[in-house]
Design a protein around this motif. Structure first.
Motif, PDB file in Angstrom:
ATOM      1  N   HIS A   1       3.190   6.527  -5.488  1.00  0.00           N
ATOM      2  CA  HIS A   1       3.125   7.829  -6.155  1.00  0.00           C
ATOM      3  C   HIS A   1       4.506   8.481  -6.282  1.00  0.00           C
ATOM      4  CE1 HIS A   1      -1.136   7.396  -5.145  1.00  0.00           C
ATOM      5  NE2 HIS A   1      -1.398   8.370  -5.988  1.00  0.00           N
ATOM      6  N   TYR A   2       5.329   8.333  -5.238  1.00  0.00           N
ATOM      7  CA  TYR A   2       6.619   9.023  -5.199  1.00  0.00           C
ATOM      8  C   TYR A   2       7.735   8.014  -4.901  1.00  0.00           C
ATOM      9  CZ  TYR A   2       3.546  13.040  -4.751  1.00  0.00           C
ATOM     10  OH  TYR A   2       2.572  13.968  -4.959  1.00  0.00           O
ATOM     11  N   LEU A   3       8.764   7.990  -5.769  1.00  0.00           N
ATOM     12  CA  LEU A   3       9.901   7.087  -5.590  1.00  0.00           C
ATOM     13  C   LEU A   3      11.187   7.893  -5.737  1.00  0.00           C
ATOM     14  CD1 LEU A   3      11.099   4.246  -5.252  1.00  0.00           C
ATOM     15  CD2 LEU A   3      10.967   3.994  -7.732  1.00  0.00           C
ATOM     16  N   ASN A   4      12.012   7.903  -4.687  1.00  0.00           N
ATOM     17  CA  ASN A   4      13.281   8.628  -4.703  1.00  0.00           C
ATOM     18  C   ASN A   4      14.378   7.726  -4.153  1.00  0.00           C
ATOM     19  OD1 ASN A   4      15.485  10.303  -4.338  1.00  0.00           O
ATOM     20  ND2 ASN A   4      14.286  12.046  -3.624  1.00  0.00           N
ATOM     21  N   LEU A   5      15.248   7.239  -5.039  1.00  0.00           N
ATOM     22  CA  LEU A   5      16.375   6.389  -4.650  1.00  0.00           C
ATOM     23  C   LEU A   5      17.692   7.010  -5.112  1.00  0.00           C
ATOM     24  CD1 LEU A   5      14.918   2.871  -5.590  1.00  0.00           C
ATOM     25  CD2 LEU A   5      14.904   3.981  -3.360  1.00  0.00           C
TER      26      LEU A   5
ATOM     27  N   SER B   1       0.820  -1.226   0.000  1.00  0.00           N
ATOM     28  CA  SER B   1       0.000   0.000   0.000  1.00  0.00           C
ATOM     29  C   SER B   1       0.847   1.266   0.000  1.00  0.00           C
ATOM     30  CB  SER B   1      -0.928   0.013   1.221  1.00  0.00           C
ATOM     31  OG  SER B   1      -1.746  -1.120   1.250  1.00  0.00           O
ATOM     32  N   LEU B   2       2.158   1.097  -0.063  1.00  0.00           N
ATOM     33  CA  LEU B   2       3.072   2.234   0.008  1.00  0.00           C
ATOM     34  C   LEU B   2       2.769   3.251  -1.100  1.00  0.00           C
ATOM     35  CD1 LEU B   2       5.480   2.597   2.024  1.00  0.00           C
ATOM     36  CD2 LEU B   2       6.977   2.007   0.124  1.00  0.00           C
ATOM     37  N   SER B   3       2.715   4.538  -0.717  1.00  0.00           N
ATOM     38  CA  SER B   3       2.486   5.581  -1.715  1.00  0.00           C
ATOM     39  C   SER B   3       3.725   6.461  -1.918  1.00  0.00           C
ATOM     40  CB  SER B   3       1.301   6.467  -1.316  1.00  0.00           C
ATOM     41  OG  SER B   3       1.583   7.163  -0.120  1.00  0.00           O
ATOM     42  N   SER B   4       4.665   6.449  -0.944  1.00  0.00           N
ATOM     43  CA  SER B   4       5.866   7.281  -1.064  1.00  0.00           C
ATOM     44  C   SER B   4       7.056   6.558  -0.446  1.00  0.00           C
ATOM     45  CB  SER B   4       5.648   8.630  -0.365  1.00  0.00           C
ATOM     46  OG  SER B   4       6.814   9.434  -0.430  1.00  0.00           O
TER      47      SER B   4
ATOM     48  N   GLU C   1       0.544   4.505 -11.160  1.00  0.00           N
ATOM     49  CA  GLU C   1       0.112   5.594 -10.284  1.00  0.00           C
ATOM     50  C   GLU C   1       1.257   6.567  -9.989  1.00  0.00           C
ATOM     51  OE1 GLU C   1      -2.970   6.195  -8.919  1.00  0.00           O
ATOM     52  OE2 GLU C   1      -3.743   4.600 -10.182  1.00  0.00           O
ATOM     53  N   LEU C   2       2.464   6.250 -10.486  1.00  0.00           N
ATOM     54  CA  LEU C   2       3.630   7.069 -10.181  1.00  0.00           C
ATOM     55  C   LEU C   2       3.461   8.507 -10.672  1.00  0.00           C
ATOM     56  CD1 LEU C   2       6.746   4.772 -10.721  1.00  0.00           C
ATOM     57  CD2 LEU C   2       6.162   6.030  -8.652  1.00  0.00           C
TER      58      LEU C   2
ATOM     59  N   GLN D   1       5.248   5.343 -22.001  1.00  0.00           N
ATOM     60  CA  GLN D   1       3.909   5.127 -22.575  1.00  0.00           C
ATOM     61  C   GLN D   1       2.861   4.867 -21.503  1.00  0.00           C
ATOM     62  OE1 GLN D   1       4.292   1.977 -25.442  1.00  0.00           O
ATOM     63  NE2 GLN D   1       5.703   3.141 -26.731  1.00  0.00           N
ATOM     64  N   ASN D   2       3.250   4.128 -20.448  1.00  0.00           N
ATOM     65  CA  ASN D   2       2.263   3.674 -19.467  1.00  0.00           C
ATOM     66  C   ASN D   2       2.114   4.576 -18.253  1.00  0.00           C
ATOM     67  OD1 ASN D   2       1.807   1.469 -21.091  1.00  0.00           O
ATOM     68  ND2 ASN D   2       3.126   0.088 -19.943  1.00  0.00           N
ATOM     69  N   LEU D   3       3.158   5.316 -17.918  1.00  0.00           N
ATOM     70  CA  LEU D   3       3.078   6.160 -16.723  1.00  0.00           C
ATOM     71  C   LEU D   3       2.465   7.508 -17.091  1.00  0.00           C
ATOM     72  CD1 LEU D   3       6.463   5.340 -14.939  1.00  0.00           C
ATOM     73  CD2 LEU D   3       4.305   4.093 -14.951  1.00  0.00           C
ATOM     74  N   THR D   4       1.183   7.490 -17.305  1.00  0.00           N
ATOM     75  CA  THR D   4       0.474   8.671 -17.829  1.00  0.00           C
ATOM     76  C   THR D   4       0.267   9.755 -16.781  1.00  0.00           C
ATOM     77  OG1 THR D   4      -1.635   7.575 -17.374  1.00  0.00           O
ATOM     78  CG2 THR D   4      -0.705   7.302 -19.579  1.00  0.00           C
ATOM     79  N   LYS D   5       0.466   9.419 -15.507  1.00  0.00           N
ATOM     80  CA  LYS D   5       0.281  10.412 -14.447  1.00  0.00           C
ATOM     81  C   LYS D   5       1.599  11.065 -14.033  1.00  0.00           C
ATOM     82  CE  LYS D   5      -3.774   8.103 -12.493  1.00  0.00           C
ATOM     83  NZ  LYS D   5      -4.383   7.503 -11.275  1.00  0.00           N
ATOM     84  N   LEU D   6       2.677  10.673 -14.685  1.00  0.00           N
ATOM     85  CA  LEU D   6       4.010  11.132 -14.288  1.00  0.00           C
ATOM     86  C   LEU D   6       4.148  12.638 -14.459  1.00  0.00           C
ATOM     87  CD1 LEU D   6       6.472   9.579 -13.212  1.00  0.00           C
ATOM     88  CD2 LEU D   6       7.403   9.644 -15.525  1.00  0.00           C
TER      89      LEU D   6
END
Length: 1155
Positions: A553-557, A527-530, A575-576, A599-604
């Motif tokens: 939604h948010y990924l920072n590595l 369920s992680l969102s960030s 959902e990213l 193509q798939n990450l339309t919310k980016l």
């Protein structure tokens, strides 16, 4: 459907209304058996029930599926939620709040056939964006209508105005239905009996605020928050004398709050909070009258209202019955009120994001009913909390559920004292509070904790195991900083992620996770969102199965050591919104994988892949990026080929950084660029840049333009003068001409080569300038004296490598923000101005390679943040006597005073004060500027060659006192400076032996002691310095065998030439009679006997005693006759004091052994 947070007043009034309504229903149901439900009424209700399904997610605040009790053949007057008229059996009340109803409410619904309805409550269901039907207007007997929290959308029909008997109307918190001015006017004209009007989140942006004055003067509750209302508040609110609840918050009102609000004397709740863009204001006089007259006030919210002129102590005039006070971001300044104890019933207190300073008063501990305390400060103004105050606070506030003290100085508070907080705490935020030491080890007591933010403190050591027991955590932020690292062991991490199953946001930046396998991240909650693991030293292959995080939604590595390819499955994380994987230098992305991602990450909206290898990716594939994209950062990715011009046309694009892709070509489109572009970086690309192109004309909001070393086709600087919002400009390493635009906050024209003439004093008209970089040009003339005091915003000033003459800026104003000052490589004369001590934030000072005539500037010792001091190649002269303060140069790591005329005894005492050089910094990061336009640089001699460091490593330690006239011996205390990587004491007149303690400098890479008068043998310890790459001991008076083995096998004869007594590789072989090199000894013991072979013989000792006796008798006679000659007294006392200091230090050092 979506649900919205209620204000306190709205929530309480809703609960009271529901209670009243339910009581009415229950009493009616109890008395209704005297007459059964009419058949047509029962049929209409059953048909209404059949048009909806029951969905467990359709109701959020409560769940009671009342229609499940509705059975055909039973009396509908006994059904849940139904109220009947006793005599006729017609339905007069219908309460279906929280009934889990899901479906569309159509205009032909049988609900509208219940014409006798007086009370209708459909709140907290999901009617999936149904329009509010005009048929509601047919229910002419309605007195109470509640359609809130039910997913309605579209326009509010004007037919609602036909419900002339309405006493209460609630359409709040739906999917932003709109209310046109005509419909609103009809509503207020016809609903003359209205007492309660709640329209929160109804779009009323076209409604004039003054039309609110047409509402009934008998109104008791008016809730219009988040309605898009704009303009000034109505000026005749005094007519609503019976108003108890007024909420006009979260709109776009501006201007002063009118005086007549003070006449609303029955107000219990007043909410006028604004937003970050539009500010209401409240004058001191208005505020004083407001608080004096509103004696029944229980709730006051004025967040984002400008109260900067209001004295905080005037808050004490508020009603002592207050239960909620929220003055967030109001510009309040000064000390907190000191008598808050009068508000004994206060439950919610939010004074965050103001400019309070000083200690939090003791009497906050007496607010024993507090449930929520929010006092976060900001980065500029600090509140402080003493340990005693904190202890009393946590002991007495036993009902506390939420505590936020971000940016409050708690540096003296022991972290373990947090354990005294209430075990019922659900939210704890102590971000940037200066806490230090180990994390508390018994956090498991906070079993109900949902939000925990301890980020940006100075914690160190391992994260305790019992964090795994905080099983209700939704948010966990333990991010550290670049200097203090927490650590997380694999076992602890595994238990943490297994047990925290409700976690939605996880931030562990600057936590050492170097032993954690990246694939173990897969055990985190699905369920992680960030997820933010910035600079955590993660290493190994990128996780291969990220697909489980479908809600991410948010990924920072970024800033880790992840390797391998970004997996194909990344495309399924649709959902990213934001991805940042930059600065993982060995990470790559394959063309097929990248194509699927875009193509798939339309919310980016944000994509940052800086320094991720993309050399196989065709730039044209970027054309498929989402139109929602606002940030694209692909710096240093190895992109090659033609960049698609349509990227510049993305409608929401704000940041585009393609720097350091030197094989990327292309050009701008001719026009129609994204009007929202704020930052454009094309440094070191081959994309053609025409500063006269219409493309630039359309960049109305461009604030940062970075074109360093780029392919500029048209080079007239004047062409960008029309960019009125431009605050930072970097056109370094180009060939430019023209005038500098006058609106800039940052200007970098370094290495432009073509810029000549004088630096105009008009540059000081740029009052908001933060960065000024004019280095590596051919400017001549004088430095504008105004540069020292024209702007407190200036933090970066680089005029190095020009032909500037005259003196350094003479006056640096107090309170300035200068961090970097570089005037290296000019022809500046005169003295170093003492006003530099006003630059309290100065980290780097480079005045090298000029003609400065001065003595050593001792006043620089007091600069608390100074990391780099370069004064090389000037005409400094006189003695350097050592530190003049107890805490001199506390953070200095680079100290270069080479090639001057400084002399006298070697300044030994400095080696006891350079604390930053006594530890080795293992971090590989660089000293970074806050601005992408410029980097910190310096010019020094490094390993024998003059070198410009374009970036300065934080771990770099340099002492360079070469080419001066220092005398005396090299002190043994130099062995304490184990952070040194280069030591250069060459070309002086130093005598004595090379101290054995140099062998303790295990990180040393370069050692130059050449051209002195050093004697004795070379210590064998030097051969053990593993990293020693450069050694120069030439032209001294050294003798004996050169140490052999390890690094010494790599040095040639030039390292030892000019020492006639040296032998052994690489010099001539030693005779068998030659003594071996000096063997290791413990320099801490203070025993120098090894310097003299086997010690003194008896003849030497006798001779010494004889000479000493004669000298002593002679001096004694002189003292007796002349009664303390001043010259002798100074000589003896100086020597005695020096010896005393050394004795004390040796005693401290050897104290343990003496015991």
């Amino acid at each position: 459907m979506g649900f919205y947070l209620l204000s306190l007043s709205q929530f309480l009034s809703s609960i009271l209304f529901l209670f009243h309504f339910q009581t009415t229903i229950s009493s009616s149901n109890y008395s209704s058996p005297s007459h059964s439900c009419a058949h047509d009424q029962s049929l209409s209700l059953l048909q209404f029930k059949a048009s909806f399904s029951i969905n467990s997610s359709a109701s959020g605040y409560c769940q009671h599926p009342k229609t499940e009790s509705w059975k055909e053949g039973t009396d509908c007057c006994l059904w849940d939620g139904v109220t009947c008229e006793m005599k006729t059996g017609v339905v007069t009340g219908l309460n279906l709040a929280c009934s889990l109803l899901y479906g569309t409410l159509h205009s032909n619904s049988t609900l509208f056939s219940l014409r006798h309805l007086r009370e209708l409550d459909l709140s907290d269901n999901d009617f999936i964006s149904s329009h509010i039907s005009p048929q509601f207007g047919q229910l002419s007997n309605l007195t109470h209508l509640r359609l809130n929290f039910s997913g309605f959308a579209g326009q509010v029909p004007s037919e609602i105005s036909l419900l002339s008997k309405l006493v209460s109307l609630d359409l709040s918190a739906n999917y932003y239905p709109s209310l046109e001015p005509i419909s609103f006017d009809k509503l207020v004209q016809n609903l003359t009996q209205l007492r309660e009007l709640r329209l929160s989140s109804v779009d009323m942006s076209l409604v004039a605020p003054d039309s609110l004055m047409n509402l009934s003067s008998s109104l008791s509750s008016l809730i219009l928050n988040s309605c898009g209302l704009q303009g000034q508040l109505p000026s005749s609110m005094g007519k609503f004398k019976h108003l108890q609840y007024l909420n006009l918050g979260e709109n776009s009102f501006s201007g002063p709050i009118p005086y007549d609000f003070e006449q609303l004397t029955e107000l219990v709740s007043l909410i006028l909070s604004g937003n970050e863009n539009d500010y209401l204001s409240l004058e001191p006089t208005s505020f004083d009258k407001l608080v004096q007259n509103l004696t029944q006030l229980r709730e006051l919210q004025l967040s984002f209202v400008d109260m900067s002129l209001v004295v905080p102590d005037s808050l004490m005039n508020l009603s002592s019955s207050l239960s909620s006070l929220k003055l967030y971001f109001c510009g309040l300044q000064g000390k907190l009120p000191s008598s808050m104890r009068k508000f004994k019933h206060l439950q919610y207190l939010n004074l965050g994001e103001n400019s309070f300073s000083g200690p939090i008063p003791y009497d906050f501990e007496q607010l024993t009913e507090l449930v929520s305390l929010i006092l976060p400060g900001n980065e500029n103004d600090y509140l402080s909390l003493e340990p005693t105050s904190f202890d009393k606070l946590v002991q007495n506030l036993t009902q506390l559920r939420e505590l936020q003290l971000s940016f409050v100085d708690m540096s003296l508070v022991v972290p373990d004292s947090l354990m005294n907080l209430s075990s019922s705490l659900s939210s704890l935020t102590l971000y940037f509070c200066g806490l230090q030491g180990k994390l508390p080890s018994s956090m498991r007591k906070f079993k109900h904790l949902q939000y925990l933010n301890l980020g940006e403190n100075s914690f160190s050591g391992p994260i305790p195991y019992d964090f795994e027991q905080l099983t209700e955590l939704v948010l966990l932020v333990l991010s550290g900083n670049q200097n203090d690292y927490l650590s997380l062991e694999p076992t602890s991490f595994d238990k943490l992620v297994q047990n925290l199953t409700q976690l939605r946001e996880f931030q562990l930046s600057f936590v050492d996770m170097s032993l954690v396998v990246p694939d173990s991240l897969m055990n985190l909650s699905s369920s992680l969102s960030s997820l933010t693991l910035y600079s955590c030293r993660l290493q190994g292959k990128f996780p291969s199965s990220m697909t489980k995080f479908k809600h991410l939604h948010y990924l920072n590595l970024k800033y880790n050591n992840l390797t391998g390819s970004i997996p194909y499955e990344f495309e399924q994380l649709n959902e990213l919104v934001s991805i940042d994987l930059s600065s993982n230098s060995y990470l790559s992305v394959e063309p097929n994988s990248f194509d699927k991602i875009v193509q798939n990450l339309t919310k980016l909206r944000e994509l940052r892949l800086g320094y991720v290898n993309m050399d196989l990716v065709i730039p044209n594939s970027l054309a498929n990026l989402s139109s929602s994209l606002s940030t694209l950062g692909l710096w240093g990715c190895g992109l090659q080929g033609m960049f698609p011009g349509n990227i510049f046309l993305l409608p929401n694009l704000q940041v585009l950084d393609l720097t350091y892709n030197d094989r990327l070509t292309g050009s701008f489109p001719s026009s129609n660029a994204s009007n929202g572009l704020w930052l454009l970086g094309l440094s070191r690309t081959r994309i053609s840049v025409d500063l006269g192109n219409d493309f630039f004309t359309n960049l109305k909001l461009l604030g940062v333009l970075v074109l360093r070393d780029s392919n500029i086709v048209r080079s007239n600087l004047t062409l960008i003068g029309h960019l009125s919002q431009l605050i930072r400009l970097d056109l370094a390493s180009n060939k430019l001409g023209g005038q500098i635009p006058s609106s800039l906050k940052a200007l970098a024209l370094a290495s432009s080569r073509k810029l000549t003439g004088e630096i105009p004093s008009s540059i000081c008209n740029l009052k908001f300038l933060q960065v000024l970089d004019l280095s590596n040009n051919s400017f001549s003339g004088f430095v504008p004296q105004c540069l020292g005091n024209f702007s407190n915003s200036l933090s970066f000033l680089d005029l190095g490598m020009n032909n500037l003459q005259g003196t350094i800026v003479s006056t640096f104003s107090k309170g300035n923000n200068l961090v970097y000052l570089n005037l290296n490589g000019n022809e500046l004369e005169g003295k170093i101005p003492s006003s530099i001590i006003n630059c309290a934030n100065l980290k780097i000072l480079d005045l090298g390679n000029n003609k400065i005539e001065d003595t050593f500037p001792y006043f620089l010792e007091t600069l608390p943040e100074l990391h780099v001091l370069v004064l090389r190649s000037n005409n400094l002269h006189g003695l350097v006597n050592g530190p003049t303060t107890n805490d001199s140069f506390p953070k200095l790591r680079i100290f270069d005073i080479s090639s001057n005329n400084l002399g006298g005894p070697f300044p030994t005492e400095y080696f006891y004060s350079l604390e930053a050089l006594m530890t080795y910094d293992q971090n590989t990061v660089y000293m970074e500027s806050n601005y992408s336009t410029s980097t910190y640089s310096m010019r020094v001699t490094w390993k024998g060659f003059e070198t410009e460091f374009e970036k300065i490593p934080r771990a770099l330690g340099i002492l360079d006192f070469s080419n001066n006239n220092f005398t005396g011996e090299i002190p043994k205390s130099i062995g304490k400076l184990n952070g040194l990587r280069q030591l250069n004491l060459s070309h002086n007149s130093l005598r004595g032996q090379i101290p054995l303690s140099l062998g303790m400098l295990i990180n040393l890479e370069s050692l130059d002691l050449s051209s002195n008068l050093l004697t004795g043998r070379i210590p064998q310890q030097l051969a053990s310095i593993t990293f020693l790459a450069v050694l120069n001991l030439s032209h001294n008076q050294l003798e004996g065998a050169i140490p052999s083995g390890k690094q010494f096998n790599t040095f040639n004869a030039s390292s030892f030439e000019g020492n006639l007594g040296l032998c052994g590789f690489p010099m001539p072989n030693c005779n068998s009679s030659e003594a071996p090199a000096l063997q290791p000894s413990n320099f801490h013991d203070g025993d120098d006997s090894t310097f003299f072979g086997d010690g003194f013989g008896w003849k030497a000792v006798a001779t010494g005693y004889g000479c000493g006796f004669v000298f002593g008798v002679t001096v004694g006679y002189v003292v007796f006759r002349t009664r303390k000659p001043a010259w002798l007294l100074r000589l003896v006392e100086d020597k005695w004091n020096l010896k005393a200091r050394r004795t004390k230090k040796n005693a401290r050092r050897n104290g343990v052994r003496k015991n």
